[in-house]
Design a protein around this motif. Structure first.
Motif, PDB file in Angstrom:
ATOM      1  N   HIS A 107       0.937   4.135  -2.829  1.00 51.72           N
ATOM      2  CA  HIS A 107       0.734   5.565  -2.549  1.00 51.72           C
ATOM      3  C   HIS A 107       1.850   6.401  -3.164  1.00 51.72           C
ATOM      4  O   HIS A 107       1.606   7.449  -3.754  1.00 51.72           O
ATOM      5  N   HIS A 165      -5.649   2.641  -6.992  1.00 51.89           N
ATOM      6  CA  HIS A 165      -6.490   2.836  -5.814  1.00 51.89           C
ATOM      7  C   HIS A 165      -7.980   2.775  -6.159  1.00 51.89           C
ATOM      8  O   HIS A 165      -8.766   2.230  -5.386  1.00 51.89           O
ATOM      9  N   ASP A 218       0.852  -1.202   0.000  1.00 50.86           N
ATOM     10  CA  ASP A 218       0.000   0.000   0.000  1.00 50.86           C
ATOM     11  C   ASP A 218       0.886   1.250   0.000  1.00 50.86           C
ATOM     12  O   ASP A 218       0.657   2.187  -0.765  1.00 50.86           O
ATOM     13  N   HIS A 253      -6.961  -4.082   1.592  1.00 50.78           N
ATOM     14  CA  HIS A 253      -6.663  -2.884   0.798  1.00 50.78           C
ATOM     15  C   HIS A 253      -5.280  -2.895   0.130  1.00 50.78           C
ATOM     16  O   HIS A 253      -5.161  -2.682  -1.081  1.00 50.78           O
TER      17      HIS A 253
HETATM   18 FE   LIG Z   1      -3.910   2.976  -0.014  1.00 53.61          FE
END
Ligand SMILES: [Fe+2]
Length: 388
Positions: A194, A259, A190, A273
């Motif tokens: 990002h 995302h 993640d 996620h």
């Molecule tokens: Fe994220």
């Protein structure tokens, strides 16, 4: 006019002792049952009591927090009347706490109504929010974004405005040491997503660029180490920093298609996620392709990836990310996550609709059409590199 917003960031070993220096009357700790079991809540309470601050605990936040949980937490908060809210947990806990904060301290607003243009809530007049992450990936301690799940609609909602930015982020690596390897891997992916998306979105900017590049370097260097040995404190600290740095970067430039697609997949199939966005990242790089070739080359250079003369950096970077994911046993396709083909095919329209409802599809440097999004998802299901 553009804003660059961050909380006060307290980081490094024993950063939690910052709590002992705060001023306040009573604290409301938002967390989950597992974090309580690990003994982390006691460590937080101990620091708060050094500052003469008593605390109440709400430990009912579930993964992918629902609106119902937010309502329950904010009503408990109202009964307790804190002037300090301390969120201790993964991204779900931190996001749920931000939403509860809005409902508790805002002027009669519902968390789901907050959008990037909402201002004037004056949340700090009633309580300040301190966020302490126990995973290293979401960066939620340093972002104003709030992801909530509408369970009835099988939809994730991204809400929040710059006023839902926490006041203080405490990035103490001791809280990351209990993450099992699988969670270390997912959340690390993640942070990588990002930073890569934040560096290349259509809202990229001079202020966030350096943060995103640094986070990419840290993840490539330290995620495999943190995955292999959870007690490697240097790797844990670097990954905790990477997640926070990536959070500060992307929240000021926004993410992109990995995302939008990841939120969509997670809402329908409950894919964690970080795993969902991480698997979509290489496909996103391939889809954006030449539009960001210069930036793929910059990233490749920053992590010492060799790009032979005459070759494009985008596909090489996408493959390097697949190699990293493979080395930490993360799936490279939707199929590998265990979602059966018929369930996937039956949900394809819902998945496309969800992706289009996500703002971050629009900040992708090459915005896809509906047909392209469907094709993108089908390629990602099969593990086929994007060629359109
Ligand atoms: Fe994220």
């Amino acid at each position: 006019m553009w804003f660059f917003i961050t909380p006060e960031v307290v980081y490094g070993q024993d950063a939690v002792s910052r709590l002992g220096q705060l001023k306040g009357k009573s604290a409301f700790i938002v967390t989950d049952a597992n974090v309580v079991k690990l003994g982390f809540v006691d460590k937080v309470k101990e620091q708060l009591s050094k500052a003469g601050i008593g605390s109440t605990v709400f430990d009912e936040v579930e993964p992918d927090p629902s609106l119902e949980t937010v309502k329950k937490g904010s009503s408990e908060m109202t009964k307790s009347g804190p002037d300090l809210i301390v969120a201790l947990g993964g991204g779900s806990v931190l996001d749920a706490a931000k939403a509860m904060w809005v409902e508790y301290a805002g002027p009669g607003m519902k968390a789901e109504e907050i959008n990037p243009f909402t201002t004037g809530m004056g949340l700090q007049n009633k309580a300040r929010l301190v966020c302490i992450p126990t995973t290293s990936g979401t960066g939620a301690e340093a972002t104003w974004g709030i992801v909530l799940t509408d369970q009835a609609e099988q939809r994730k909602m991204s809400v929040g405005s710059r006023e839902t930015m926490p006041d203080i982020a405490i990035v103490d690596p001791q809280f990351a040491t209990e993450m099992p390897p699988g969670l270390t891997a997912q959340t690390g992916m993640d942070a990588l997503t990002h930073s890569v998306e934040g560096f290349t979105s259509s809202w990229k900017n001079d202020i966030s660029d350096g943060l995103c590049i640094k986070a990419i370097q840290l993840v490539f260097q330290y995620l495999p180490r943190a995955y292999k040995n959870g007690q490697d404190m240097e790797a844990r600290e670097k990954m905790a920093n990477a997640a926070c740095i990536a959070g500060m970067g992307f929240i000021n430039s926004m993410c992109a298609m990995a995302h939008a697609a990841g939120h969509s997949l997670g809402a329908v199939f409950h894919t964690p996620h970080g795993r969902a966005v991480g698997l979509f990242l290489p496909y996103t790089i391939e889809f954006i392709g030449d539009v960001r070739e210069e930036l793929w080359a910059e990233i490749a250079y920053s992590i010492k990836l060799e790009v032979p003369k005459g070759k494009k950096a985008g596909p090489i970077l996408a493959e390097a990310i697949r190699g990293l994911a493979r080395s930490i046993k993360e799936p490279l396709s939707i199929k590998e996550t265990g979602i059966p083909a018929d369930s996937f095919n039956n949900s394809i329209e819902k998945l496309v609709d969800n992706a289009f409802a996500d703002f971050q599809l629009v900040t992708t440097a090459r915005v896809p059409s509906t047909e392209e999004t469907q094709k993108f998802l089908r390629y990602a299901y099969e593990g086929k590199s994007i060629d359109f």
